[in-house]
Structure formats: structure tokens, C-alpha cells
Write a protein that holds these residues in place. Structure first.
Motif, short mmCIF file in Angstrom:
data_model
loop_
_atom_site.label_atom_id
_atom_site.label_comp_id
_atom_site.label_asym_id
_atom_site.label_seq_id
_atom_site.Cartn_x
_atom_site.Cartn_y
_atom_site.Cartn_z
N GLU A 167 -6.48 9.03 5.28
CA GLU A 167 -5.14 9.28 4.77
C GLU A 167 -4.34 7.98 4.68
N ILE A 168 -4.50 7.13 5.69
CA ILE A 168 -3.79 5.85 5.70
C ILE A 168 -4.24 4.98 4.53
N LEU A 169 -5.55 4.92 4.31
CA LEU A 169 -6.09 4.14 3.19
C LEU A 169 -5.57 4.69 1.86
N LEU A 170 -5.49 6.00 1.76
CA LEU A 170 -5.02 6.63 0.53
C LEU A 170 -3.57 6.24 0.24
N VAL A 171 -2.74 6.25 1.28
CA VAL A 171 -1.34 5.87 1.12
C VAL A 171 -1.21 4.39 0.77
N GLU A 172 -1.98 3.55 1.47
CA GLU A 172 -1.92 2.10 1.24
C GLU A 172 -2.34 1.73 -0.18
N ASN A 173 -3.21 2.54 -0.79
CA ASN A 173 -3.72 2.26 -2.13
C ASN A 173 -3.07 3.13 -3.20
N ASN A 174 -1.88 3.66 -2.87
CA ASN A 174 -1.10 4.44 -3.84
C ASN A 174 -1.90 5.59 -4.45
N ALA A 205 -1.47 11.28 -7.61
CA ALA A 205 -1.51 9.86 -7.96
C ALA A 205 -1.41 9.65 -9.46
N TRP A 206 -0.81 8.52 -9.85
CA TRP A 206 -0.74 8.11 -11.23
C TRP A 206 -2.05 7.42 -11.57
N ALA A 207 -2.74 7.88 -12.60
CA ALA A 207 -4.01 7.26 -13.00
C ALA A 207 -3.71 5.91 -13.63
N ASP A 208 -3.73 4.87 -12.80
CA ASP A 208 -3.41 3.51 -13.24
C ASP A 208 -4.58 2.95 -14.04
N GLU A 209 -4.47 2.99 -15.36
CA GLU A 209 -5.58 2.59 -16.23
C GLU A 209 -5.94 1.11 -16.05
N LEU A 245 -7.88 0.92 -12.73
CA LEU A 245 -9.16 1.63 -12.82
C LEU A 245 -10.16 0.87 -13.66
N LEU A 246 -9.70 0.23 -14.73
CA LEU A 246 -10.60 -0.55 -15.58
C LEU A 246 -11.25 -1.68 -14.78
N GLN A 247 -10.45 -2.41 -14.03
CA GLN A 247 -11.00 -3.53 -13.26
C GLN A 247 -11.80 -3.06 -12.05
N ALA A 248 -11.46 -1.89 -11.53
CA ALA A 248 -12.25 -1.35 -10.41
C ALA A 248 -13.68 -1.07 -10.86
N GLN A 249 -13.83 -0.68 -12.12
CA GLN A 249 -15.16 -0.42 -12.66
C GLN A 249 -15.82 -1.67 -13.20
N ILE A 250 -15.01 -2.60 -13.72
CA ILE A 250 -15.56 -3.81 -14.34
C ILE A 250 -14.81 -5.03 -13.78
N PRO A 251 -15.20 -5.51 -12.61
CA PRO A 251 -14.48 -6.61 -11.95
C PRO A 251 -14.44 -7.91 -12.76
N PRO A 306 1.93 -2.20 -13.42
CA PRO A 306 3.16 -1.39 -13.43
C PRO A 306 3.14 -0.25 -12.41
N ALA A 307 1.93 0.20 -12.03
CA ALA A 307 1.80 1.27 -11.04
C ALA A 307 1.65 0.71 -9.62
N ARG A 308 1.84 -0.62 -9.47
CA ARG A 308 1.86 -1.28 -8.17
C ARG A 308 0.50 -1.41 -7.51
N HIS A 309 -0.56 -1.54 -8.29
CA HIS A 309 -1.88 -1.85 -7.77
C HIS A 309 -2.21 -3.30 -8.08
N SER A 310 -2.97 -3.93 -7.21
CA SER A 310 -3.34 -5.33 -7.42
C SER A 310 -4.39 -5.45 -8.53
N ILE A 311 -4.11 -6.29 -9.51
CA ILE A 311 -5.04 -6.52 -10.62
C ILE A 311 -5.19 -8.02 -10.84
N VAL A 312 -6.22 -8.41 -11.58
CA VAL A 312 -6.50 -9.82 -11.85
C VAL A 312 -6.11 -10.14 -13.28
#
Length: 239
Positions: A3-10, A50-54, A57-63, A124-130
């Protein structure tokens, strides 16, 4: 713990991150089922709220995919609107059937160029991206200007806040590297003469006046301001 990980990762969890935290896959999958998490992609799950942060999610699949060009301009607040589709840069000869199916604009570069200027930002959804930093992005859009939307290009280049935000040392390095790639290093010392010719060229001025009429944001930006902004940029990074 989950649950903590889920909250920390929005509201977004990757199986790999959960396992790294010391939680077994069996425990995690039981939690996924019990909590009603949605499978967004292989090894990636979303909470029901959760908001599906496209972007994320794109970079999570294709770093290897780094946000660049028009998309990087948007993330650096140098664009009027979110671009569609996203633009990403990957190493030359990189082959990903998943990326091809995403409908994104793909730019290929030499492997040694791929990591130059990479930084982390929040989507924009507050997830870390490159994404590529502002200096690399400016050089990229200049190099690819013939393939870009002219409105997006001109907005980014003429906006007066650019000289105040960029790291001129990084921009100078990126500019020289770009000129080396294009075999145009010899023209750098002549930049003032070239800019002066452009500024006094009546055809170029007419192009700008026409552009102002079609784009309201540029209505109050004079031709002199445009050229002075470019001059300031060049003076700061060409020596």
C-alpha cells in the motif's frame, strides 16, 4: 508495505519494483487480485483510482525511449499545448515492436548521442520520466526544424524567457557538437554577420509579419525582438 509503494508511486506499481522491495511475486499477485488493480501492461498495474499516465507507462515499458523535440519542449514549458503524438528518441538500430505499436513519433540517433543531455522530470501526472534537457532540445529542434511544426518551432525559439533559463555552457557544448555532426563548424565565427544579413533581409521580415498575423501569441513580438533574442543566445554560447 505494498500500500505504501502504491501511494508513493501515485497508484502505479511495477512488479520489478515490488520484488526489489523484498515482496514475493505470489504475495504481490494476490494483492493485485484482492485490491482490484488493473493490468496496464506487462508487469505494470494501476489502482482503480489512478490516472493512467501515458508518458510514464510508455517509458516503463520502453526505458530506451527518451522524450524529445516537441514533447520535450512541452515538458520544459516551451510549447503552447501538449503535442500529439509524443516524440521519443532511441538509439540507432533499436528495434521494439511495442514502441512501433504505440503510435509515437520516433527519432533515431547514434548510440553515443542517445544519452547526451538526459535529465529526469515529472510528468503532468507527477511521475518521474526521462527527457532531454532544454539545451539538447533546442539543438535538436534546430537540427530537425524542417520536419517540425512551424508554430511549435517559432514559439520555442522566439519566446524571450529562453536566455534566462538555459545553461549556456551546456548549450555551447550541444551547439558545437551539432555543428560538428553537420560539418558546419566553420560558419560559427561568422554568426554575427549571418544574423545581420537575416535581420536586414526584407523577405525574412515579411515572413515574420505574416506569421504574426496567423498566430496571436506572436502579435506583440517584433522582428527586432526575435533577432535580439537569437543574438543573445548566440553571444552567450559562441566564443
Amino acid at each position: 508495505m505494498i500500500e505504501i509503494l502504491l501511494v508513493e508511486n501515485n497508484g502505479i506499481l511495477k512488479t520489478a519494483d515490488v520484488v526489489t522491495a523484498g515482496i514475493s511475486k505470489e504475495t504481490f499477485y494476490n494483492y493485485v487480485k484482492g485490491a482490484g488493480l488493473e493490468k496496464a501492461a506487462h508487469g505494470i498495474y494501476l489502482s482503480p483510482t489512478a490516472w493512467a499516465d501515458e508518458m510514464y507507462l510508455l517509458q516503463a515499458q520502453i526505458p530506451k525511449a527518451v522524450y524529445s523535440h516537441e514533447t520535450a519542449l512541452y515538458l520544459h514549458d516551451l510549447a503552447e499545448m501538449e503535442p500529439t503524438p509524443f516524440t521519443v528518441t532511441v538509439p540507432a538500430n533499436y528495434n521494439s515492436s511495442t514502441l512501433a505499436k504505440k503510435g509515437v513519433k520516433i527519432v533515431y540517433v547514434k548510440r553515443e548521442w542517445h544519452t547526451l543531455g538526459i535529465c529526469q522530470m515529472l510528468s503532468p501526472a507527477r511521475h518521474s520520466i526521462v527527457v532531454y534537457d532544454m539545451e539538447r532540445t533546442i539543438c535538436d529542434i534546430i537540427r530537425k526544424r524542417s520536419e517540425m511544426d512551424i508554430s511549435a518551432f517559432n514559439y520555442a525559439i522566439t519566446i524571450t524567457k529562453i536566455p534566462l533559463k538555459i545553461d549556456t555552457k551546456t548549450l555551447a557544448f550541444a551547439l558545437k557538437a551539432t555543428c560538428c555532426k553537420r560539418n558546419s563548424e566553420k560558419v560559427l565565427p561568422e554568426y554575427r554577420r549571418i544574423l545581420n544579413e537575416i535581420q536586414n533581409n526584407s523577405t525574412m521580415q515579411t515572413f515574420w509579419y505574416s506569421y504574426q498575423k496567423k498566430n496571436s501569441y506572436a502579435a506583440d513580438i517584433t522582428w527586432e525582438t526575435v533577432m535580439n533574442s537569437i543574438q543573445t543566445l548566440c553571444d552567450s554560447c559562441i566564443c
